[in-house]
Motif scaffolding. Structure first.
Motif, PDB file in Angstrom:
ATOM      1  N   PHE A 139      23.369 -52.993  -1.329  1.00 49.46           N
ATOM      2  CA  PHE A 139      23.926 -53.167   0.003  1.00 49.46           C
ATOM      3  C   PHE A 139      22.792 -53.193   1.025  1.00 49.46           C
ATOM      4  CE2 PHE A 139      27.265 -50.789  -2.346  1.00 49.46           C
ATOM      5  CZ  PHE A 139      28.257 -51.758  -2.311  1.00 49.46           C
ATOM      6  N   LYS A 143      24.243 -49.387   5.273  1.00 47.31           N
ATOM      7  CA  LYS A 143      25.257 -49.057   4.264  1.00 47.31           C
ATOM      8  C   LYS A 143      24.612 -48.542   2.980  1.00 47.31           C
ATOM      9  CE  LYS A 143      29.313 -50.892   1.858  1.00 47.31           C
ATOM     10  NZ  LYS A 143      30.190 -52.057   1.626  1.00 47.31           N
ATOM     11  N   TYR A 147      25.664 -45.798  -0.051  1.00 48.61           N
ATOM     12  CA  TYR A 147      26.325 -46.373  -1.229  1.00 48.61           C
ATOM     13  C   TYR A 147      25.336 -47.153  -2.094  1.00 48.61           C
ATOM     14  CZ  TYR A 147      30.678 -45.357   1.266  1.00 48.61           C
ATOM     15  OH  TYR A 147      31.701 -44.734   1.931  1.00 48.61           O
ATOM     16  N   ARG A 176      28.344 -42.679  -4.104  1.00 48.22           N
ATOM     17  CA  ARG A 176      28.299 -42.361  -2.679  1.00 48.22           C
ATOM     18  C   ARG A 176      27.381 -41.169  -2.458  1.00 48.22           C
ATOM     19  NH1 ARG A 176      30.955 -39.461   1.502  1.00 48.22           N
ATOM     20  NH2 ARG A 176      32.271 -38.284   0.036  1.00 48.22           N
TER      21      ARG A 176
END
Length: 614
Positions: A139, A143, A147, A176
């Motif tokens: 990502f 972000k 993640y 996460r």
């Protein structure tokens, strides 16, 4: 004849440059459309650029190659090109100098087995390390801080082992990262707020930090919003893939350990150093590890220790450790810190903060202390594979009690383009202020040309960037952005040691010898830049091995920019034709008559057991 036809030559050169720019833009737009992002979706940035009007049919017969005559003779050679085969699937996370099985053959004393132990020449794989099945482009930041696609680092052990400490959680097909840690269960931001009540993090005074035993590098990740850049390291050990997770998150990190070898950083590099329950025995070996931190800590810099044995009288029950053992640990740390002439600024809960003095004036009493063993070396930056010693690195000399030893730095971002103290003081032989400033101008020009070729360069598409021969950090300074970071590597064989200058600019980097593998996992960099690296290593080691190492650490569909003389690049281009890279050789921004050229390449997407690349 050449002088008489200069006008025509100028027009031809201008046309060639326009063609090259248009051609390479189309080259990257097309490749950009292939980019894979989380869950296999097309890269939104690249797709948007493609759909927004990149007209690749403007010059359908465009020749992307350089106009150097030697190119065609090599391409048309009857000699068979060497094709490198994929490594076996079990090597998807291969780290040649920190191989787990090889490590277990070395002594465990002082963490020797976790140090660098590279495979000998006759055992090098010399194949292309594959990506795991399902691999996708990470990502984009921010972000990526929170993640990571599970397929990229499919290791769940930490989600179980560190479950109550909020390090990492497994959710569907992603990991996460809540921002927690062993010492900051309420989150890294609140923990950093506590540190910032003592340490000036908000005004640019503190820019570079060292995180020892970093875990998944949440401390470094959350420092980013405060414009502080942390160099994090941790060993490749039972906490499988912690450094890999850090780099997948887009946070600077390397595989490393405090063992018996000096850290691969120059003296006076970091504004701040940090240990959050890092399990390093700071008081052992006569305080040797603290002395090594002192060497790399800038005068006036801060050292943070969070966790045992700080405030042991209150915390020993929670830690389930004997009081006398914790008391002795803290005593040794306090004693070593006093010998280093550090001033204790804060102790609360499980956190203690010390500050290094700005010079030696306040430390005169230790000169007569028989325990104060000062290092004898004239070169405090000579560290590559050098044994760590229990000795104190002397401060550079000063002429007044308030002068900062080694020179005072401006706050960031002013320090990025200011003349660094190592330059202004003449510490680097043969390098003048004018030469340094000229180098900066050249790199601004080069990077401007790179952006014309690859318009995705500063969009956030490339987060983790490496400069394999960084010099003064001119490339990193010219491309500096909150969207990316650059690992500035200064080769150990470079004629001049410039890594100290890199740090004085507020950038980060490391020493390395490119005849060996770098201390990172495969697929950890989005873009690699190499300026005259292959000329530097000519007759030093095999160019094939350097290129295979670049391939190992480059993500699928990552980009490469190699700048060198044309003859060297022709040889390099021939090698990479067997490496599943797409490449183009283009002229210098000043035109085809300049002998220096630029080789642009993109690594094709392929995964283990796949029969073809895309």
């Amino acid at each position: 004849m050449a002088l008489k036809s200069s006008s025509a030559d100028g027009k031809t050169r201008s046309s060639v440059q326009i063609f090259v720019v248009f051609g390479l833009c189309c080259f990257f737009y097309i490749l950009g459309a292939w980019q894979r992002s989380g869950f296999g979706k097309g890269d939104s940035i690249a797709l948007q650029m493609t759909n927004s009007g990149a007209d690749c049919d403007i010059v359908p017969s465009l020749n992307f190659e350089t106009h150097h005559a030697g190119e065609s003779s090599i391409v048309g050679s009857s000699t068979k090109l060497k094709a490198f085969e994929p490594c076996d699937a079990r090597y998807t996370d291969y780290t040649p100098c920190q191989d787990q099985r090889r490590a277990m053959t070395f002594p465990r004393d002082s963490m020797i087995y976790r140090e660098r132990h590279c495979v000998p020449e006759n055992e090098k794989l010399r194949c292309l390390v594959p990506a795991p099945k399902g691999y996708v482009t990470p990502f984009s930041w921010p972000k990526s801080r929170d993640y990571v696609p599970y397929a990229n680092a499919p290791y769940k052990a930490l989600t179980v082992e560190k479950a109550i400490q909020n390090w990492i959680q497994y959710e569907g097909d992603v990991f996460r990262f809540p921002g927690g840690g062993t010492q900051f269960p309420q989150g890294a931001d609140k923990y950093i707020d506590q540190l910032a009540s003592v340490i000036p993090m908000e005004n640019g005074t503190v820019r570079t930090a060292l995180d020892t035993g970093c875990g998944v590098a949440s401390w470094g990740a959350y420092l980013w919003s405060r414009n502080v850049r942390a160099m994090s390291f941790a060993p490749r050990d039972s906490h499988e893939a912690q450094v890999q997770f850090a780099l997948e998150r887009g946070v600077p990190a390397v595989i490393g350990v405090l063992g018996t070898i000096k850290l691969p950083y120059p003296a006076r590099a970091f504004d701040m150093a940090h240990c959050s329950r890092c399990l390093i025995p700071w008081g052992a070996n006569d305080g040797m590890y603290l002395m090594e931190v002192d060497r790399v800590l800038r005068p006036g810099g801060y050292w943070i220790l969070s966790g045992p044995p700080i405030n042991w009288k209150i915390n020993y029950k929670a830690w389930q450790r004997p009081k006398d053992e914790l008391q002795e640990e803290q005593r040794k740390i306090e004693e070593a810190a006093k010998l280093l002439c550090w001033e204790k600024k804060y102790e609360h809960g499980e956190i203690a903060i010390w500050q290094k003095r700005v010079n030696d004036e306040a430390c005169r009493s230790r000169r007569d202390d028989p325990r104060a063993n000062f290092c004898k070396t004239d070169d405090t930056d000579d560290v590559w594979y050098k044994k760590m010693e229990a000795c104190i690195t002397p401060y550079p000399e000063t002429s007044s009690s308030d002068e900062v030893a080694g020179g005072e730095l401006q706050v960031f971002p002013d320090r990025l383009n200011a003349v660094p103290p190592r330059i202004s003081s003449g510490s680097i032989s043969g390098v003048t202020v004018d030469a340094y400033e000229d180098d900066n101008r050249q790199w601004k020009k080069h990077v401007k040309a790179y952006k014309r070729i690859n318009s995705l360069l500063d969009t956030g598409r490339y987060r983790n960037i490496m400069d394999m021969n960084a010099g003064f950090g001119g490339f990193a300074a010219a491309i500096e952005s909150t969207k990316l970071w650059v690992m500035n590597v200064v080769p150990t064989i470079a004629e001049k040691n410039r890594l100290g200058v890199v740090y004085e600019r507020g950038l980060i980097g490391i020493y390395h010898d490119w005849c060996e593998a770098f201390s990172t996992y495969p697929r950890t960099y989005d873009l690699i830049h190499a300026n005259h690296l292959f000329s530097l290593y000519k007759n030093k080691c095999n160019a094939d091995d350097i290129l295979l190492e670049m391939d190992r650490i480059l993500r699928p569909e990552g980009a490469v920019i190699i700048r060198d003389d044309v003859d060297t690049l022709i040889k390099v281009k021939r090698i990479i034709s067997g490496m599943r890279w797409d490449s183009k050789l283009v002229d210098h921004e000043d035109g085809p008559l300049v002998n220096e050229k630029v080789l642009i390449a993109v690594k094709q997407y392929w995964v283990t057991n796949s029969t073809s690349a895309h």
